[in-house]
Scaffold this active site. Structure first.
Site, PDB file in Angstrom:
ATOM      1  N   LYS A 186       0.315  -5.773  -5.767  1.00 34.75           N
ATOM      2  CA  LYS A 186      -0.747  -6.253  -6.652  1.00 34.75           C
ATOM      3  C   LYS A 186      -0.905  -5.450  -7.937  1.00 34.75           C
ATOM      4  O   LYS A 186      -0.821  -4.229  -7.927  1.00 34.75           O
ATOM      5  CB  LYS A 186      -2.077  -6.219  -5.909  1.00 34.75           C
ATOM      6  CG  LYS A 186      -2.168  -7.246  -4.807  1.00 34.75           C
ATOM      7  CD  LYS A 186      -3.528  -7.200  -4.162  1.00 34.75           C
ATOM      8  CE  LYS A 186      -3.713  -8.368  -3.206  1.00 34.75           C
ATOM      9  NZ  LYS A 186      -5.042  -8.317  -2.580  1.00 34.75           N
TER      10      LYS A 186
ATOM     11  N   GLY B  62       3.763   5.250  -0.653  1.00 41.90           N
ATOM     12  CA  GLY B  62       3.983   5.053   0.777  1.00 41.90           C
ATOM     13  C   GLY B  62       5.089   4.049   1.081  1.00 41.90           C
ATOM     14  O   GLY B  62       6.062   4.366   1.777  1.00 41.90           O
TER      15      GLY B  62
ATOM     16  N   GLY C 130      -1.109   9.220  -2.383  1.00 40.96           N
ATOM     17  CA  GLY C 130      -2.219   9.125  -3.330  1.00 40.96           C
ATOM     18  C   GLY C 130      -2.154  10.109  -4.486  1.00 40.96           C
ATOM     19  O   GLY C 130      -2.426   9.758  -5.635  1.00 40.96           O
TER      20      GLY C 130
HETATM   21  P1  ADP Z   1       3.555   1.736  -2.651  1.00 38.86           P
HETATM   22  O1  ADP Z   1       2.940   1.938  -1.283  1.00 38.86           O
HETATM   23  O2  ADP Z   1       4.940   2.312  -2.708  1.00 38.86           O
HETATM   24  O3  ADP Z   1       2.684   2.221  -3.774  1.00 38.86           O
HETATM   25  P2  ADP Z   1       2.628  -1.001  -2.769  1.00 38.86           P
HETATM   26  O4  ADP Z   1       1.722  -0.725  -1.617  1.00 38.86           O
HETATM   27  O5  ADP Z   1       2.023  -1.212  -4.096  1.00 38.86           O
HETATM   28  O6  ADP Z   1       3.759   0.146  -2.870  1.00 38.86           O
HETATM   29  O7  ADP Z   1       3.473  -2.315  -2.492  1.00 38.86           O
HETATM   30  C1  ADP Z   1       4.259  -2.516  -1.345  1.00 38.86           C
HETATM   31  C2  ADP Z   1       4.109  -3.911  -0.797  1.00 38.86           C
HETATM   32  O8  ADP Z   1       4.389  -4.909  -1.762  1.00 38.86           O
HETATM   33  C3  ADP Z   1       5.076  -4.147   0.338  1.00 38.86           C
HETATM   34  O9  ADP Z   1       4.335  -4.384   1.526  1.00 38.86           O
HETATM   35  C4  ADP Z   1       5.855  -5.385  -0.074  1.00 38.86           C
HETATM   36  O10 ADP Z   1       6.098  -6.296   0.995  1.00 38.86           O
HETATM   37  C5  ADP Z   1       4.926  -6.017  -1.077  1.00 38.86           C
HETATM   38  N1  ADP Z   1       5.631  -6.941  -1.980  1.00 38.86           N
HETATM   39  C6  ADP Z   1       6.568  -6.645  -2.890  1.00 38.86           C
HETATM   40  N2  ADP Z   1       6.989  -7.763  -3.506  1.00 38.86           N
HETATM   41  C7  ADP Z   1       6.309  -8.786  -2.979  1.00 38.86           C
HETATM   42  C8  ADP Z   1       6.303 -10.219  -3.202  1.00 38.86           C
HETATM   43  N3  ADP Z   1       7.092 -10.784  -4.113  1.00 38.86           N
HETATM   44  N4  ADP Z   1       5.462 -10.965  -2.460  1.00 38.86           N
HETATM   45  C9  ADP Z   1       4.665 -10.377  -1.549  1.00 38.86           C
HETATM   46  N5  ADP Z   1       4.617  -9.067  -1.292  1.00 38.86           N
HETATM   47  C10 ADP Z   1       5.430  -8.280  -1.999  1.00 38.86           C
END
Ligand code: ADP
Ligand code: MG
Length: 398
Positions: free
Chosen positions: A197, A354, A377
């Site tokens: 998001k 994460g 974080g």
């Molecule tokens: P991080 O933990 O590394 O900061 P985020 O929590 O922001 O990363 O995002 C990771 C999530 O985004 C994963 O669960 C992944 O499945 C989801 N994701 C990535 N691309 C898509 C997509 N096109 N549609 C739905 N979910 C997505």
């Protein structure tokens, strides 16, 4: 960035109070992932080599100022002893005078683990009286918990204002890696921001746009940018209410000379499940009843070219729903490309977050990056351009 390290303070015969992060995953009383424990070993080794006696301080879970037996650090002790390779003493007491007596009885060669810092009501409030108690348990303070440095707690900030303070080896490595990536990077500097998001990464996008030469936007958040440009993204994850924000970010990027790279094609499917029937479509041709779940092959080639042209890479957020095959393909391909450029000495690559760390581990690229932060974080707050209180206090003594 100037801060003291274990090399700058005399440790011989002294109690070195080390703030570590032993907040490791535990299931049924057993530690299931020892990564964080392994990462503090260089600090323990070097303190002992310099004649110091390590006294370990860590939080664990969220007991909120109560002594919750299920959140005792006693359950981490076996894994810690196994990693260190010999017995580690544990002090279950939380009465400050009793703890102090225990630390004063330490002998060279001993390591002492103290109870959960969050058992004390003053910890999360950075209570000065608690900071003084902590300070009475050591002669020198060493912070080796970068992952907790975004918290202004007594065991991170208050105690560092009382004792001579320095960074441990893991803290040092994190700070040097982040400095090389964002403070004084070799350019061009490219960033990848992916994940689910836009709403969770607004501050991060805002900061990176002012610092990087190129910004790859991937994952679910790219859908929000595409939709804001009038592209139909079908049933994809998309924050339509953030269209104005996305347009503003694009305008800011243009004004600051930061080139944005959005996907030009996508892997789509009707649902997010393993081996769902997937197809590649160009952006602009996403079927109404389908979802974008990964970047397509032409997008991956564009990302790889951006990596080839760059000298520094900062990465947070996967390019697709990598947990479910085959939607890991773009993340894996891009990660492996970054890994080989790193090995060839052509790229400094720093990643964190994460899910990002999970994705890079899964692809096998993690160990081949210049640095992968386990901080979560704190890493994200750093990318947002925030000053981390636990780091700021070390720099005051630098
Ligand atoms: P991080 O933990 O590394 O900061 P985020 O929590 O922001 O990363 O995002 C990771 C999530 O985004 C994963 O669960 C992944 O499945 C989801 N994701 C990535 N691309 C898509 C997509 N096109 N549609 C739905 N979910 C997505
Ligand atoms: Mg996440």
């Amino acid at each position: 960035m100037r801060f003291r390290t274990l090399d700058d303070i005399d440790l011989a015969g002294r109690r070195v109070l080390v703030r570590v992060d032993l907040n490791v995953p535990v299931e049924n009383g057993v530690v299931t992932d020892t990564t964080r424990i392994a990462r503090i070993l260089p600090t323990l080794r070097d303190i002992e080599a310099k004649g110091g006696m390590p006294v370990l301080l860590s939080h664990f879970g969220r007991p909120k100022g109560q002594e919750v037996p299920a959140m005792s650090l006693a359950q981490v002790l076996p894994a810690l002893q196994e990693a260190v390779g010999r017995p580690v003493a544990f002090c279950p007491e939380t009465d400050p005078e009793a703890v102090r007596a225990r630390t004063l009885a330490l002998k060279p060669g001993e390591i002492l683990l103290l109870e959960n810092t969050r058992f004390y009501p003053g910890e999360e409030k950075n209570d000065p009286a608690l900071a003084r108690s902590f300070a009475s348990w050591g002669d020198v303070f060493c912070n080796d918990a970068f992952s907790a440095a975004h918290r202004a707690h007594a065991s991170i900030v208050g105690v560092a204002q009382i004792l001579p303070a320095c960074a441990g080896r893991l803290m040092e490595a994190e700070l040097r890696a982040l400095e090389a990536a964002l403070e004084d990077p070799a350019r061009p500097l490219v960033a990848v921001v992916g994940g689910a998001k836009v709403s969770t990464k607004l501050a991060l996008l805002g900061n990176l746009i002012g610092r990087v030469d190129r910004l790859v936007i991937g994952g679910g958040m790219a859908n929000t940018f595409l939709a804001a440009q009038g592209v139909d993204v079908g049933r994809s994850l998309c924050e339509h209410d953030l269209a104005d924000t996305a347009r503003e970010i694009m305008a800011q990027a243009a004004a600051r000379g930061c080139e944005l790279l959005l996907p030009v094609d996508a892997v789509v499917a009707e649902e997010l499940r393993p081996h769902a029937r997937a197809q590649v479509v160009d952006i602009g041709h996403v079927p109404r009843d389908m979802m974008i779940l990964d970047a397509g092959p032409r997008s991956v080639v564009a990302i790889e070219r951006a990596f080839e042209a760059a000298r520094t890479l900062v990465w947070n957020g996967p390019l697709g729903a990598f947990e479910v095959e085959p939607f890991n393909a773009a993340t894996d391909a891009a990660a492996l490309k970054a890994a080989s450029l790193t090995e060839a000495g052509r790229l400094v690559s720093v990643a964190g977050g994460g899910d990002t760390v999970a994705a890079l581990n899964r692809s096998g690229a993690a160990a081949r990056f210049s640095y992968v932060s386990t901080a979560g974080g704190a890493f994200l707050e750093w990318l947002e351009g925030k000053t981390l209180p636990g780091v700021a206090v070390l720099m005051q003594q630098g």
